[in-house]
Structure formats: structure tokens, C-alpha cells
Design a protein around this motif. Sequence first.
Motif, PDB file in Angstrom:
ATOM      1  N   ASP A   1      65.741  39.234  -2.713  1.00 23.40           N
ATOM      2  CA  ASP A   1      64.679  38.533  -3.442  1.00 23.40           C
ATOM      3  C   ASP A   1      63.870  37.682  -2.465  1.00 23.40           C
ATOM      4  O   ASP A   1      64.419  37.075  -1.546  1.00 23.40           O
ATOM      5  CB  ASP A   1      65.251  37.601  -4.519  1.00 23.40           C
ATOM      6  CG  ASP A   1      65.734  38.337  -5.750  1.00 23.40           C
ATOM      7  OD1 ASP A   1      65.507  39.556  -5.848  1.00 23.40           O
ATOM      8  OD2 ASP A   1      66.338  37.680  -6.611  1.00 23.40           O
ATOM      9  N   MET A   2      62.552  37.637  -2.680  1.00 20.11           N
ATOM     10  CA  MET A   2      61.698  36.767  -1.884  1.00 20.11           C
ATOM     11  C   MET A   2      61.472  35.480  -2.658  1.00 20.11           C
ATOM     12  O   MET A   2      61.236  35.500  -3.863  1.00 20.11           O
ATOM     13  CB  MET A   2      60.353  37.420  -1.577  1.00 20.11           C
ATOM     14  CG  MET A   2      59.507  36.561  -0.647  1.00 20.11           C
ATOM     15  SD  MET A   2      57.938  37.305  -0.201  1.00 20.11           S
ATOM     16  CE  MET A   2      58.488  38.617   0.855  1.00 20.11           C
ATOM     17  N   VAL A   3      61.567  34.369  -1.955  1.00 16.45           N
ATOM     18  CA  VAL A   3      61.347  33.044  -2.541  1.00 16.45           C
ATOM     19  C   VAL A   3      60.178  32.409  -1.796  1.00 16.45           C
ATOM     20  O   VAL A   3      60.212  32.294  -0.573  1.00 16.45           O
ATOM     21  CB  VAL A   3      62.614  32.167  -2.403  1.00 16.45           C
ATOM     22  CG1 VAL A   3      62.371  30.770  -2.948  1.00 16.45           C
ATOM     23  CG2 VAL A   3      63.808  32.828  -3.081  1.00 16.45           C
ATOM     24  N   SER A   4      59.143  32.031  -2.532  1.00 16.41           N
ATOM     25  CA  SER A   4      57.960  31.416  -1.926  1.00 16.41           C
ATOM     26  C   SER A   4      57.889  29.950  -2.307  1.00 16.41           C
ATOM     27  O   SER A   4      58.080  29.596  -3.467  1.00 16.41           O
ATOM     28  CB  SER A   4      56.691  32.123  -2.398  1.00 16.41           C
ATOM     29  OG  SER A   4      56.698  33.468  -1.974  1.00 16.41           O
ATOM     30  N   VAL A   5      57.605  29.120  -1.317  1.00 16.67           N
ATOM     31  CA  VAL A   5      57.437  27.685  -1.522  1.00 16.67           C
ATOM     32  C   VAL A   5      56.036  27.333  -1.037  1.00 16.67           C
ATOM     33  O   VAL A   5      55.681  27.639   0.104  1.00 16.67           O
ATOM     34  CB  VAL A   5      58.482  26.876  -0.720  1.00 16.67           C
ATOM     35  CG1 VAL A   5      58.254  25.388  -0.878  1.00 16.67           C
ATOM     36  CG2 VAL A   5      59.884  27.265  -1.120  1.00 16.67           C
TER      37      VAL A   5
ATOM     38  N   HIS B   1      55.113  29.420   2.115  1.00 17.59           N
ATOM     39  CA  HIS B   1      56.221  29.704   3.023  1.00 17.59           C
ATOM     40  C   HIS B   1      57.157  30.663   2.297  1.00 17.59           C
ATOM     41  O   HIS B   1      57.662  30.348   1.219  1.00 17.59           O
ATOM     42  CB  HIS B   1      56.968  28.414   3.385  1.00 17.59           C
ATOM     43  CG  HIS B   1      56.072  27.361   3.955  1.00 17.59           C
ATOM     44  ND1 HIS B   1      55.786  27.274   5.289  1.00 17.59           N
ATOM     45  CD2 HIS B   1      55.371  26.364   3.350  1.00 17.59           C
ATOM     46  CE1 HIS B   1      54.970  26.265   5.493  1.00 17.59           C
ATOM     47  NE2 HIS B   1      54.698  25.696   4.335  1.00 17.59           N
ATOM     48  N   ASN B   2      57.373  31.846   2.888  1.00 16.56           N
ATOM     49  CA  ASN B   2      58.182  32.886   2.247  1.00 16.56           C
ATOM     50  C   ASN B   2      59.542  32.988   2.906  1.00 16.56           C
ATOM     51  O   ASN B   2      59.662  33.030   4.129  1.00 16.56           O
ATOM     52  CB  ASN B   2      57.462  34.227   2.318  1.00 16.56           C
ATOM     53  CG  ASN B   2      56.173  34.197   1.543  1.00 16.56           C
ATOM     54  OD1 ASN B   2      56.148  33.775   0.397  1.00 16.56           O
ATOM     55  ND2 ASN B   2      55.094  34.634   2.163  1.00 16.56           N
ATOM     56  N   PHE B   3      60.546  33.048   2.050  1.00 19.45           N
ATOM     57  CA  PHE B   3      61.936  33.169   2.481  1.00 19.45           C
ATOM     58  C   PHE B   3      62.560  34.373   1.785  1.00 19.45           C
ATOM     59  O   PHE B   3      62.081  34.812   0.748  1.00 19.45           O
ATOM     60  CB  PHE B   3      62.726  31.900   2.105  1.00 19.45           C
ATOM     61  CG  PHE B   3      62.172  30.651   2.729  1.00 19.45           C
ATOM     62  CD1 PHE B   3      62.658  30.202   3.935  1.00 19.45           C
ATOM     63  CD2 PHE B   3      61.158  29.937   2.105  1.00 19.45           C
ATOM     64  CE1 PHE B   3      62.134  29.053   4.528  1.00 19.45           C
ATOM     65  CE2 PHE B   3      60.634  28.791   2.674  1.00 19.45           C
ATOM     66  CZ  PHE B   3      61.129  28.350   3.892  1.00 19.45           C
TER      67      PHE B   3
ATOM     68  N   HIS C   1      64.167  32.941   7.103  1.00 20.04           N
ATOM     69  CA  HIS C   1      62.734  32.936   7.392  1.00 20.04           C
ATOM     70  C   HIS C   1      62.557  33.455   8.805  1.00 20.04           C
ATOM     71  O   HIS C   1      63.323  33.075   9.686  1.00 20.04           O
ATOM     72  CB  HIS C   1      62.160  31.521   7.287  1.00 20.04           C
ATOM     73  CG  HIS C   1      60.698  31.485   7.608  1.00 20.04           C
ATOM     74  ND1 HIS C   1      59.742  31.747   6.673  1.00 20.04           N
ATOM     75  CD2 HIS C   1      60.054  31.260   8.769  1.00 20.04           C
ATOM     76  CE1 HIS C   1      58.552  31.661   7.235  1.00 20.04           C
ATOM     77  NE2 HIS C   1      58.723  31.361   8.513  1.00 20.04           N
ATOM     78  N   PRO C   2      61.594  34.307   9.085  1.00 18.74           N
ATOM     79  CA  PRO C   2      60.617  34.811   8.135  1.00 18.74           C
ATOM     80  C   PRO C   2      61.249  35.825   7.183  1.00 18.74           C
ATOM     81  O   PRO C   2      62.254  36.450   7.521  1.00 18.74           O
ATOM     82  CB  PRO C   2      59.554  35.462   9.017  1.00 18.74           C
ATOM     83  CG  PRO C   2      60.266  35.812  10.289  1.00 18.74           C
ATOM     84  CD  PRO C   2      61.353  34.790  10.450  1.00 18.74           C
ATOM     85  N   ALA C   3      60.628  35.947   6.015  1.00 19.80           N
ATOM     86  CA  ALA C   3      61.117  36.906   5.027  1.00 19.80           C
ATOM     87  C   ALA C   3      60.867  38.307   5.566  1.00 19.80           C
ATOM     88  O   ALA C   3      59.756  38.657   5.916  1.00 19.80           O
ATOM     89  CB  ALA C   3      60.405  36.701   3.696  1.00 19.80           C
ATOM     90  N   ARG C   4      61.928  39.078   5.667  1.00 22.66           N
ATOM     91  CA  ARG C   4      61.814  40.461   6.147  1.00 22.66           C
ATOM     92  C   ARG C   4      62.163  41.369   4.976  1.00 22.66           C
ATOM     93  O   ARG C   4      63.247  41.252   4.430  1.00 22.66           O
ATOM     94  CB  ARG C   4      62.780  40.703   7.295  1.00 22.66           C
ATOM     95  CG  ARG C   4      62.481  39.856   8.510  1.00 22.66           C
ATOM     96  CD  ARG C   4      63.637  39.985   9.514  1.00 22.66           C
ATOM     97  NE  ARG C   4      63.491  39.046  10.604  1.00 22.66           N
ATOM     98  CZ  ARG C   4      64.002  37.813  10.617  1.00 22.66           C
ATOM     99  NH1 ARG C   4      64.702  37.382   9.601  1.00 22.66           N
ATOM    100  NH2 ARG C   4      63.827  37.022  11.638  1.00 22.66           N
TER     101      ARG C   4
END
Length: 106
Positions: free
Chosen positions: A61-65, A72-74, A96-99
Motif C-alpha cells: 500500500d502507498m501512504v501519502s502525507v 511525501h509518498n511512502f 521511502h521512497p515509495a517503490r
Amino acid sequence: MAKLPAGVEREPKPSPSRYPQANPEGVIIALSASAERHVSRQGILEAVYALALGRDCAIGDMVSVTHGGTEHNFMVILRRWIAGAETAVLEITLDHPARPTTARPR
């Protein structure tokens, strides 16, 4: 216990306040080393640790803040249950970075 060489001191133990408490859903946010460097440089450590992620977060899952107009994507890279005698919390590790993850061919 082994002695350290002369002139070498032990590193201090990390402050317990540095690590977040479980949110109301029983989830703790953990960070990979690269994610921790990123949030420290960007000044978003508290915002990331305050995320209200639920137990339904899955690996990949991608988590964006969003902070200060920047996203900022995690990526969720690990789920770990920490069980005690009477309680259990879920630790979700962000990277991070989200891959993006890719499916393996069969």
C-alpha cells in the motif's frame, strides 16, 4: 558482559518518547532507515507518526502525507504483530521512497 576498549563509550539508549504509541486501532508506525532520514530532513516526523492507519493496511500500500504543499509518498513494506500477555499491536513499517511492487511471473 564484555568490556569496551579504553576510550570507547557505549551509545546512549534511544529515548522512549522517540517511538510512537499505538493509535486507537492498535497500530504503531515504524520507519525504515531511509524513511526516517527523509522525514527528519523534511520536518514531518510527528505528522508521519500521527497517521491514523488501520489494521487493514497491506504490504505494498502507498501512504501519502501532504505537508507544506508537498506530497511525501511512502510504501508499507512490513507488518509485524507485537504480542504481549494481554494485548497485541500491529507495527506497520513505511519505506521511502515509495517503490511500486511488481508481481512475480509464475
